[in-house]
Design a protein around this motif. Structure first.
Motif, mmCIF file in Angstrom:
data_model
loop_
_atom_site.group_PDB
_atom_site.id
_atom_site.type_symbol
_atom_site.label_atom_id
_atom_site.label_comp_id
_atom_site.label_asym_id
_atom_site.label_seq_id
_atom_site.Cartn_x
_atom_site.Cartn_y
_atom_site.Cartn_z
ATOM 1 N N PHE A 13 0.847 -1.199 0.000
ATOM 2 C CA PHE A 13 0.000 0.000 0.000
ATOM 3 C C PHE A 13 0.878 1.244 0.000
ATOM 4 O O PHE A 13 2.046 1.187 0.413
ATOM 5 C CB PHE A 13 -0.942 -0.024 1.207
ATOM 6 C CG PHE A 13 -2.087 -0.972 1.021
ATOM 7 C CD1 PHE A 13 -3.123 -0.673 0.147
ATOM 8 C CD2 PHE A 13 -2.125 -2.179 1.708
ATOM 9 C CE1 PHE A 13 -4.178 -1.550 -0.037
ATOM 10 C CE2 PHE A 13 -3.181 -3.070 1.530
ATOM 11 C CZ PHE A 13 -4.204 -2.750 0.648
ATOM 12 N N ALA A 19 0.997 -5.866 2.371
ATOM 13 C CA ALA A 19 -0.107 -6.674 2.905
ATOM 14 C C ALA A 19 -0.044 -8.100 2.376
ATOM 15 O O ALA A 19 -0.441 -9.047 3.057
ATOM 16 C CB ALA A 19 -1.439 -6.040 2.540
ATOM 17 N N SER A 39 -5.862 -11.511 12.129
ATOM 18 C CA SER A 39 -6.305 -10.210 11.631
ATOM 19 C C SER A 39 -5.129 -9.433 11.048
ATOM 20 O O SER A 39 -4.056 -9.379 11.643
ATOM 21 C CB SER A 39 -6.919 -9.451 12.812
ATOM 22 O OG SER A 39 -7.447 -8.261 12.350
ATOM 23 N N GLY A 40 -5.347 -8.882 9.867
ATOM 24 C CA GLY A 40 -4.311 -8.041 9.260
ATOM 25 C C GLY A 40 -3.263 -8.805 8.467
ATOM 26 O O GLY A 40 -2.308 -8.214 7.973
ATOM 27 N N CYS A 41 -3.460 -10.122 8.281
ATOM 28 C CA CYS A 41 -2.420 -10.901 7.586
ATOM 29 C C CYS A 41 -2.529 -10.782 6.066
ATOM 30 O O CYS A 41 -1.696 -11.304 5.342
ATOM 31 C CB CYS A 41 -2.465 -12.363 8.005
ATOM 32 S SG CYS A 41 -3.880 -13.232 7.343
ATOM 33 N N GLY A 42 -3.573 -10.123 5.576
ATOM 34 C CA GLY A 42 -3.666 -9.875 4.135
ATOM 35 C C GLY A 42 -4.741 -10.667 3.406
ATOM 36 O O GLY A 42 -4.828 -10.619 2.173
ATOM 37 N N LYS A 43 -5.605 -11.356 4.143
ATOM 38 C CA LYS A 43 -6.616 -12.214 3.513
ATOM 39 C C LYS A 43 -7.540 -11.428 2.583
ATOM 40 O O LYS A 43 -7.731 -11.795 1.424
ATOM 41 C CB LYS A 43 -7.475 -12.919 4.589
ATOM 42 C CG LYS A 43 -6.696 -13.693 5.616
ATOM 43 C CD LYS A 43 -7.606 -14.316 6.657
ATOM 44 C CE LYS A 43 -8.354 -13.362 7.544
ATOM 45 N NZ LYS A 43 -7.522 -12.588 8.499
ATOM 46 N N SER A 44 -8.103 -10.338 3.136
ATOM 47 C CA SER A 44 -9.060 -9.569 2.330
ATOM 48 C C SER A 44 -8.376 -8.961 1.119
ATOM 49 O O SER A 44 -8.980 -8.863 0.043
ATOM 50 C CB SER A 44 -9.692 -8.447 3.148
ATOM 51 O OG SER A 44 -10.379 -8.991 4.227
ATOM 52 N N THR A 45 -7.133 -8.558 1.305
ATOM 53 C CA THR A 45 -6.415 -7.948 0.178
ATOM 54 C C THR A 45 -6.230 -8.970 -0.947
ATOM 55 O O THR A 45 -6.366 -8.636 -2.127
ATOM 56 C CB THR A 45 -5.059 -7.388 0.672
ATOM 57 O OG1 THR A 45 -5.314 -6.519 1.774
ATOM 58 C CG2 THR A 45 -4.345 -6.628 -0.410
HETATM 59 N N1 LIG Z 1 -6.190 0.668 1.772
HETATM 60 C C1 LIG Z 1 -5.178 0.363 2.593
HETATM 61 N N2 LIG Z 1 -4.161 1.223 2.799
HETATM 62 C C2 LIG Z 1 -3.134 0.916 3.621
HETATM 63 N N3 LIG Z 1 -3.034 -0.252 4.284
HETATM 64 C C3 LIG Z 1 -4.020 -1.153 4.118
HETATM 65 C C4 LIG Z 1 -5.140 -0.898 3.275
HETATM 66 N N4 LIG Z 1 -5.956 -1.979 3.314
HETATM 67 C C5 LIG Z 1 -5.371 -2.865 4.133
HETATM 68 N N5 LIG Z 1 -4.211 -2.362 4.634
HETATM 69 C C6 LIG Z 1 -3.274 -3.064 5.527
HETATM 70 O O1 LIG Z 1 -2.868 -4.267 4.909
HETATM 71 C C7 LIG Z 1 -2.790 -5.312 5.860
HETATM 72 C C8 LIG Z 1 -3.692 -6.469 5.437
HETATM 73 O O2 LIG Z 1 -5.039 -6.068 5.505
HETATM 74 P P1 LIG Z 1 -6.238 -7.071 5.172
HETATM 75 O O3 LIG Z 1 -7.506 -6.309 5.330
HETATM 76 O O4 LIG Z 1 -5.980 -7.706 3.862
HETATM 77 O O5 LIG Z 1 -6.066 -8.132 6.318
HETATM 78 P P2 LIG Z 1 -7.061 -9.301 6.784
HETATM 79 O O6 LIG Z 1 -6.220 -10.494 6.983
HETATM 80 O O7 LIG Z 1 -8.195 -9.410 5.843
HETATM 81 O O8 LIG Z 1 -7.547 -8.734 8.183
HETATM 82 P P3 LIG Z 1 -8.962 -8.938 8.959
HETATM 83 O O9 LIG Z 1 -9.075 -10.396 9.307
HETATM 84 O O10 LIG Z 1 -8.776 -8.064 10.179
HETATM 85 O O11 LIG Z 1 -10.032 -8.452 8.038
HETATM 86 C C9 LIG Z 1 -3.146 -4.694 7.199
HETATM 87 O O12 LIG Z 1 -1.955 -4.356 7.845
HETATM 88 C C10 LIG Z 1 -3.937 -3.470 6.819
HETATM 89 O O13 LIG Z 1 -3.808 -2.483 7.801
#
Ligand SMILES: Nc1ncnc2c1ncn2[C@@H]1O[C@H](COP(=O)(O)OP(=O)(O)OP(=O)(O)O)[C@@H](O)[C@H]1O
Length: 401
Positions: A13, A19, A39-45
């Motif tokens: 990002f 991410a 949480s925050g490991c990058g799954k949604s990304t």
């Molecule tokens: N638009 C963005 N800009 C900057 N950082 C981002 C953005 N979206 C996500 N991140 C960061 O990227 C990392 C991965 O985020 P992501 O949402 O993919 O995690 P996740 O595993 O889906 O988390 P959760 O289970 O909490 O939803 C996190 O550190 C988050 O803060």
């Protein structure tokens, strides 16, 4: 056929957060792949990059051997269901479900038939005229899934779709999701941080930590043969217990010392051969909560622990206690033949958990004896955390060499 291939997928990002870091993974045609991790490991990304909602910083996404990395979302033929299922509030269930078909200018009668079919399958037939406000949380979630399924996408992406539902509803929706998948076999990527969902739904599970793929395999493989300490600690509830112990013995006899008592690592343990090169040094040992049992008085190999917490779950109890200190018994000399065990101080911070039957009499503060089944022990490298290999891995390496 819908095979999704992620090759060296990376997302950094603008703020500098990476991410997703060099993710290479193939989701087979008709497969139900679960992406898990904290949480925050990058799954949604990852999911958003597959859908085309997030631009990639590096690597590629392909569907059926076609590189779709730069395609806009609507050309990818992917349906996505989110945690907050965002139904159109002013539309009925029928209209919500049929909306995507209307956008595609599908013939009205055909669209209506498709909506009715899917609604029937999801138990929504009697609710078609209602608006979302008049539905329960579970019903709304079903409409969201129906809306995504009705157009039979090539790929189905679900981002924590059940996390807003209560525990009972989650269980029934899990079963429903499995049934739908059996029926349609749409290639699916399902994101959750709930390892029970991952274990029950996934054909395979991919575990992410800080944007990096840790392991991908069937639920059974991940549970029984975790590739590293992270996966071992993540899969299984309650989590695996860890302690740093020194390994003693020789090729014929391998021992670990816990709470001043020496335990022999059973010859039958498949992980044991990999331990040879660690003899005389430290390893991380992992024990699942089910490796403990209340000790009978006849057993020698018992730990005495003081329960600091007891959680009664109806058919089982979880006993929480301070990790046994791996101190040497009196008389052992450091550097002597019988190698005393070092304790990683950090291990003392996290309590251990033993899973015992509901009938076990146990209360906070009253010491109990626990036997430990070391046939169920796991061992990890103390530095890198990778699993010390199984017998067959070693055999394979030997053949390869
Ligand atoms: N638009 C963005 N800009 C900057 N950082 C981002 C953005 N979206 C996500 N991140 C960061 O990227 C990392 C991965 O985020 P992501 O949402 O993919 O995690 P996740 O595993 O889906 O988390 P959760 O289970 O909490 O939803 C996190 O550190 C988050 O803060």
């Amino acid at each position: 056929m819908s095979v999704v291939r992620l090759e060296h997928l990376t997302k950094t990002f603008p703020g500098g957060t990476t991410a997703v870091d060099d993710l290479t993974l193939t989701i087979d045609d008709g497969e139900f792949l679960v992406l898990v991790g904290p949480s925050g490991c990058g799954k949604s990304t990852v999911l958003r990059m597959i859908a085309g909602l997030e631009a990639v910083s590096g690597g590629a996404v392909s569907i059926d051997d076609e590189d779709v990395t730069d395609w806009p979302p609507k050309l990818r033929d992917i349906a996505m269901v989110f945690q907050n299922y965002a139904l159109y509030p002013h539309m009925t269930v029928q209209e919500n479900m049929g909306f995507a078909l209307k956008l595609r200018h599908m013939d009205k009668a055909e669209a209506s038939e498709k909506v009715n079919d899917t609604a029937g399958l999801l138990g929504l037939s009697t609710l078609l005229d209602r608006k979302p406000a008049a539905l329960s949380g579970g019903q709304r979630q079903r409409v969201a899934m129906g809306r995504a399924l009705v157009r039979r996408p090539r790929v189905f992406l679900l981002d924590e779709p059940l996390s807003n539902l209560d525990a009972k509803l989650r269980v029934s929706m899990r079963a429903e999701l499995s049934r739908l998948h059996q029926r349609y076999r749409i290639t699916t990527v399902y994101v959750t941080h709930d390892q029970v969902e991952a274990m029950t739904l996934g054909d395979r599970i991919a575990v992410l930590d800080r944007g990096r793929l840790q392991q991908v395999g069937t639920p059974d493989e991940l549970y029984r043969e975790p590739a590293n300490r992270f996966v071992a600690g993540f899969m299984g509830s309650p989590s695996m217990n860890f302690a740093t112990v020194d390994l003693g013995g020789d090729a014929g006899r391998v021992t670990v010392r816990l709470a001043g008592r020496e335990f022999e690592v059973p010859a039958a343990l498949r992980r044991r051969p990999g331990l040879a090169r660690y003899l005389g040094s430290a390893v991380v040992m992992g024990l699942r909560p089910a490796a403990f049992a209340p000790a009978t008085s006849a057993e020698v190999a018992a730990l005495r622990v003081v329960p600091l917490g007891v959680e009664s779950l109806g058919d089982e109890k979880h006993v929480l206690f301070r990790p046994p200190r791996a101190i040497a018994a009196a008389g052992d000399e450091p550097g002597g033949e019988d190698i005393p065990v070092a304790v990683d101080e950090a291990d003392d911070i996290e309590l251990w958990t033993a899973k015992v039957s509901q009938q076990t009499a146990v209360s906070i503060g009253e010491p109990i004896g626990l036997s430990v089944d070391l046939r169920e022990a796991y061992f990890f490298d103390p530095v890198g955390g990778e699993a010390i290999p199984l017998q067959r891995d070693i055999a394979a390496t030997a053949i390869a060499a």
